[in-house]
Design a protein around this motif. Structure first.
Motif, PDB file in Angstrom:
ATOM      1  N   VAL A  65      -1.799  16.332  30.155  1.00 31.52           N
ATOM      2  CA  VAL A  65      -2.045  16.260  31.598  1.00 31.52           C
ATOM      3  C   VAL A  65      -0.725  16.623  32.263  1.00 31.52           C
ATOM      4  O   VAL A  65       0.283  15.939  32.073  1.00 31.52           O
ATOM      5  CB  VAL A  65      -2.466  14.833  32.019  1.00 31.52           C
ATOM      6  CG1 VAL A  65      -2.704  14.765  33.524  1.00 31.52           C
ATOM      7  CG2 VAL A  65      -3.721  14.399  31.256  1.00 31.52           C
ATOM      8  N   LEU A  67       1.387  16.508  35.035  1.00 30.74           N
ATOM      9  CA  LEU A  67       1.698  15.874  36.308  1.00 30.74           C
ATOM     10  C   LEU A  67       3.023  16.446  36.811  1.00 30.74           C
ATOM     11  O   LEU A  67       3.815  16.952  36.012  1.00 30.74           O
ATOM     12  CB  LEU A  67       1.802  14.361  36.112  1.00 30.74           C
ATOM     13  CG  LEU A  67       0.503  13.693  35.654  1.00 30.74           C
ATOM     14  CD1 LEU A  67       0.770  12.284  35.146  1.00 30.74           C
ATOM     15  CD2 LEU A  67      -0.518  13.687  36.774  1.00 30.74           C
ATOM     16  N   PHE A  80     -10.615  12.144  30.430  1.00 27.24           N
ATOM     17  CA  PHE A  80      -9.914  12.679  31.606  1.00 27.24           C
ATOM     18  C   PHE A  80     -10.931  13.375  32.517  1.00 27.24           C
ATOM     19  O   PHE A  80     -12.077  13.608  32.126  1.00 27.24           O
ATOM     20  CB  PHE A  80      -8.789  13.649  31.193  1.00 27.24           C
ATOM     21  CG  PHE A  80      -9.262  14.839  30.408  1.00 27.24           C
ATOM     22  CD1 PHE A  80      -9.370  14.763  29.029  1.00 27.24           C
ATOM     23  CD2 PHE A  80      -9.605  16.022  31.050  1.00 27.24           C
ATOM     24  CE1 PHE A  80      -9.816  15.859  28.287  1.00 27.24           C
ATOM     25  CE2 PHE A  80     -10.046  17.126  30.325  1.00 27.24           C
ATOM     26  CZ  PHE A  80     -10.153  17.043  28.942  1.00 27.24           C
TER      27      PHE A  80
END
Ligand code: CMP
Length: 139
Positions: A65, A67, A80
């Motif tokens: 992921v 970020l 997710f």
């Protein structure tokens, strides 16, 4: 015997601990809603900013992921793509396959019936979502 890439939703569900203590009836219902999908290394499964139409459970493999400023790795048994569905907001990060992954795809329209069907599952998904939002906001 079936090829590994042809595993059914029922077989894949057995790999996701979250689904284990559900009754056989609920598991059968879930198997009907979850669609197996094989993704390849570096495939972008979810794109930041896009509208979310599904969430994903990882039956095998790992994803990252992306970020802002850091990445979070998720693996077998994790999920997710729930935030966009629960909050009605665009995807908050890119999610990219780290290798070949087997996913179970739950479309947005099937999420609410599933959550309504099983309280434990709903609480688990909501608490992980809240935790993710909390860490997103505190950074
Ligand atoms: P969604 O916003 O739909 O698409 C991107 C997904 O990345 C998001 O749902 C979460 O499932 C996941 N995600 C976002 N923030 C975090 C975080 N802090 N930790 C782990 N996963 C996250």
């Amino acid at each position: 015997p079936r090829l590994d890439t042809e595993l059914t939703a029922t077989q894949l569900i057995a790999r996701v601990p979250m689904f284990h203590n559900l009754s056989a009836a609920v598991q059968a219902e879930i198997a009907h809603l979850l669609h197996p999908r094989l993704v390849i290394p570096d495939e972008v499964i979810v794109r930041a900013g896009e509208r979310g139409d599904a969430m994903y459970f990882i039956a095998s493999g790992a994803v990252t992921v992306k970020l802002p400023g850091r990445s979070v790795e998720l693996g077998s048994g994790d999920f997710f793509g729930e935030l966009a569905l629960l909050r009605g907001q665009p995807r908050n990060a890119d999610v990219v396959a780290l290798g070949f992954c087997k996913l179970l795809v739950l479309s947005a329209r099937d999420l609410q019936p599933l959550l309504a069907r099983d309280r434990q599952l709903r609480e688990r998904i909501e608490s992980v979502a809240a935790e993710r939002l909390g860490t997103a906001l505190s950074r």
